[in-house]
Scaffold this motif. Structure first.
Motif, mmCIF file in Angstrom:
data_model
loop_
_atom_site.group_PDB
_atom_site.id
_atom_site.type_symbol
_atom_site.label_atom_id
_atom_site.label_comp_id
_atom_site.label_asym_id
_atom_site.label_seq_id
_atom_site.Cartn_x
_atom_site.Cartn_y
_atom_site.Cartn_z
ATOM 1 N N LEU A 83 0.831 -1.208 0.000
ATOM 2 C CA LEU A 83 0.000 0.000 0.000
ATOM 3 C C LEU A 83 0.865 1.257 0.000
ATOM 4 O O LEU A 83 0.522 2.256 -0.633
ATOM 5 C CB LEU A 83 -0.935 -0.004 1.209
ATOM 6 C CG LEU A 83 -1.977 -1.128 1.254
ATOM 7 C CD1 LEU A 83 -2.840 -1.004 2.499
ATOM 8 C CD2 LEU A 83 -2.846 -1.109 0.002
ATOM 9 N N ARG A 84 1.989 1.209 0.688
ATOM 10 C CA ARG A 84 2.918 2.344 0.675
ATOM 11 C C ARG A 84 3.615 2.470 -0.677
ATOM 12 O O ARG A 84 3.831 3.571 -1.183
ATOM 13 C CB ARG A 84 3.965 2.205 1.778
ATOM 14 C CG ARG A 84 3.421 2.292 3.184
ATOM 15 C CD ARG A 84 4.530 2.589 4.189
ATOM 16 N NE ARG A 84 5.612 1.613 4.100
ATOM 17 C CZ ARG A 84 5.666 0.491 4.796
ATOM 18 N NH1 ARG A 84 4.674 0.190 5.628
ATOM 19 N NH2 ARG A 84 6.680 -0.339 4.678
ATOM 20 N N SER A 116 3.520 2.850 -12.730
ATOM 21 C CA SER A 116 3.569 1.446 -13.133
ATOM 22 C C SER A 116 3.435 0.526 -11.927
ATOM 23 O O SER A 116 2.768 -0.512 -12.002
ATOM 24 C CB SER A 116 4.870 1.159 -13.882
ATOM 25 O OG SER A 116 6.000 1.380 -13.043
ATOM 26 N N TRP A 117 4.036 0.891 -10.789
ATOM 27 C CA TRP A 117 3.897 0.070 -9.576
ATOM 28 C C TRP A 117 2.459 0.119 -9.061
ATOM 29 O O TRP A 117 1.914 -0.904 -8.644
ATOM 30 C CB TRP A 117 4.866 0.560 -8.503
ATOM 31 C CG TRP A 117 6.265 0.062 -8.687
ATOM 32 C CD1 TRP A 117 6.894 -0.192 -9.868
ATOM 33 C CD2 TRP A 117 7.205 -0.250 -7.663
ATOM 34 N NE1 TRP A 117 8.170 -0.631 -9.649
ATOM 35 C CE2 TRP A 117 8.390 -0.668 -8.303
ATOM 36 C CE3 TRP A 117 7.167 -0.184 -6.282
ATOM 37 C CZ2 TRP A 117 9.535 -1.042 -7.580
ATOM 38 C CZ3 TRP A 117 8.295 -0.546 -5.563
ATOM 39 C CH2 TRP A 117 9.465 -0.979 -6.207
ATOM 40 N N LYS A 118 1.864 1.297 -9.101
ATOM 41 C CA LYS A 118 0.474 1.423 -8.640
ATOM 42 C C LYS A 118 -0.448 0.572 -9.499
ATOM 43 O O LYS A 118 -1.345 -0.118 -8.987
ATOM 44 C CB LYS A 118 0.052 2.885 -8.695
ATOM 45 C CG LYS A 118 -1.365 3.131 -8.194
ATOM 46 C CD LYS A 118 -1.723 4.614 -8.242
ATOM 47 C CE LYS A 118 -3.139 4.831 -7.727
ATOM 48 N NZ LYS A 118 -3.513 6.277 -7.758
ATOM 49 N N SER A 119 -0.208 0.587 -10.800
ATOM 50 C CA SER A 119 -1.021 -0.222 -11.717
ATOM 51 C C SER A 119 -0.799 -1.711 -11.495
ATOM 52 O O SER A 119 -1.748 -2.500 -11.520
ATOM 53 C CB SER A 119 -0.688 0.157 -13.163
ATOM 54 O OG SER A 119 -1.393 -0.649 -14.068
ATOM 55 N N LEU A 120 0.453 -2.106 -11.250
ATOM 56 C CA LEU A 120 0.758 -3.515 -11.021
ATOM 57 C C LEU A 120 0.100 -4.035 -9.755
ATOM 58 O O LEU A 120 -0.516 -5.105 -9.745
ATOM 59 C CB LEU A 120 2.278 -3.703 -10.933
ATOM 60 C CG LEU A 120 2.766 -5.102 -10.537
ATOM 61 C CD1 LEU A 120 2.367 -6.123 -11.588
ATOM 62 C CD2 LEU A 120 4.278 -5.107 -10.318
ATOM 63 N N ALA A 170 -2.515 -3.004 -8.295
ATOM 64 C CA ALA A 170 -3.972 -3.052 -8.430
ATOM 65 C C ALA A 170 -4.427 -4.090 -9.451
ATOM 66 O O ALA A 170 -5.629 -4.330 -9.586
ATOM 67 C CB ALA A 170 -4.505 -1.680 -8.829
ATOM 68 N N ASP A 171 -3.480 -4.711 -10.153
ATOM 69 C CA ASP A 171 -3.832 -5.676 -11.197
ATOM 70 C C ASP A 171 -4.420 -6.945 -10.595
ATOM 71 O O ASP A 171 -3.920 -7.461 -9.591
ATOM 72 C CB ASP A 171 -2.587 -6.007 -12.023
ATOM 73 C CG ASP A 171 -2.888 -6.979 -13.146
ATOM 74 O OD1 ASP A 171 -3.488 -6.579 -14.134
ATOM 75 O OD2 ASP A 171 -2.522 -8.169 -12.994
#
Length: 403
Positions: A62-63, A70-74, A76-77
């Motif tokens: 979450l942090r 790209s990390w946020k998208s990954l 949430a994938d």
């Protein structure tokens, strides 16, 4: 040969640290980096990043969502969420599993209440350290004058009922919840029991409500976000008996036959059909049986005239021959007014965590020794429920995600 040597020397000069061309290349890039405000991070293959992140705890992930788009998208994938969940479930150390406890009041009130708390230590730590701190779980419609009930947990989601007809799905780790539509059972004589599980055939979480009497059954689909009625329940379910989720089925302890014998009836969440689950031969002297789930296996705890209790687990769901006696637990000689209830979990070393009356005990069969985890609750309260849940990224509000 001479021409080759000369070419190699020129190449080495071009690539040497002292090479003017190399220096001009760096200096040309340096202003661009300063304009961006920082140097770019080292480039790792996407597969390596995926492997590293999928092994981290949820709170760290979450942090890390703010590291880059790209990390946020990954994180949430949907595929990543399932991979992370699978690794959590396969962790033999229970380092990402926690225990929810439902603490009820003994003190007389007009409306007795309860409080649901999460252990601050992981399940692994509870086995190692008897001092356990807890954190109160916050969710909508929470009221200490209500007797809220933990229906069950599945893949990091916890199902809670509030005054029977209000049902919530909650991820305690994400602190995200969803209130389900009204179940629609009209106020009349009887009581409602529920079950919560996962239907892998359609990648859907389902809540089942059974209104007793006369056994009206409704199923809620998280994807469809609605209740619908199915075939009535064929037996009388114990009051406050939530369905136990194992391998895409919900299982209830029921009264069957004219003598009201203890039986187990399952509902297949995909086929929506009922069947009786065969039980092992428990032997003579059984006076109490309790149905539960122990580390993913259907289990039954049998008490034998308060002399000892046995825990049986079904190693392969649906096969009678897979029932195995896991452990025999002696009753404490100086205190037999309490009953052993459902087991909660078993450690890697074989130590078992189980409810004992209004408390929770740890029993070590190798040493034949009991330990009492110290949960912080006052003298006018008692532990009415204990449920294991996994830390996961599964959200009850993320419906209709790609499968």
């Amino acid at each position: 040969e001479l021409h080759s040597t000369s070419s190699n020397e020129q190449s080495q000069k071009r690539n040497s640290p002292e090479s003017p061309r190399h220096e001009s290349h760096v200096s040309a890039q340096s202003p661009e980096r300063s304009r961006n405000g920082s140097f770019p991070p080292p480039l790792f293959p996407q597969e390596i990043i995926f492997e590293i992140l999928s092994n981290l705890p949820v709170k760290s992930l979450l942090r890390f969502r703010c590291v880059s788009k790209s990390w946020k998208s990954l994180i949430a994938d949907n595929f990543f969420i399932k991979k992370h969940l699978k690794r959590t479930q396969n962790d033999p150390e229970f380092s990402k599993k926690r225990v929810l406890i439902n603490i009820a009041d003994i003190a007389p009130r007009t409306q007795p209440g309860s409080t649901i708390k999460s252990c601050s230590l992981t399940l692994k730590s509870i086995f190692e350290d008897p001092n356990v701190n807890t954190t109160e779980i916050e969710y909508p419609s929470k009221n200490e004058s209500h007797s809220d009930w933990i229906v069950g947990s599945c893949n990091g989601l916890v199902c809670i009922t509030i005054r029977e007809n209000t049902v919530l799905l909650l991820n305690p780790t994400l602190r995200v919840s969803k209130r389900l539509p009204d179940i629609g059972f009209k106020k009349r004589r009887g009581y409602t029991v529920c079950g919560f599980g996962f239907d892998a055939s359609v990648d859907d979480y389902k809540v089942v409500g059974v209104f007793c009497y006369p056994g009206i059954v409704k199923v809620y689909s998280l994807r469809a976000n609605c209740w619908r009625r199915i075939q009535d329940f064929p037996f009388e379910v114990f009051s406050n008996e939530a369905g136990k989720h194992v391998d895409g089925t919900l299982n209830w302890a029921v009264f069957s036959g004219q003598d009201g014998d203890f039986s187990i009836v399952s509902l297949d969440l995909a086929q929506e059909t009922y069947k009786e689950v065969t039980q092992p031969c428990y032997g003579d002297g059984v006076d109490e049986r309790t149905l539960g789930v122990l580390d993913g296996y259907l289990c039954v705890l049998c008490s034998y005239r308060k002399l000892y209790a046995e825990v049986w687990v079904m190693k392969e769901y649906g096969k009678r021959e897979s029932w195995t006696k896991l452990v025999s637990i002696p009753y404490l000689p100086y205190e037999r007014s309490e009953m052993f209830l459902t087991p909660v979990s078993v450690s890697k070393s074989g130590e078992i965590l189980l409810r004992y009356g209004v408390n929770i005990l740890l029993y070590n069969p190798k040493k034949n020794m009991f330990r009492i985890p110290m949960f912080p609750y006052d003298v006018i309260s008692y532990i009415s429920q204990a449920e294991v849940y996994e830390e996961s990224l599964v959200s009850p509000t993320a419906v209709n995600q790609p499968r």
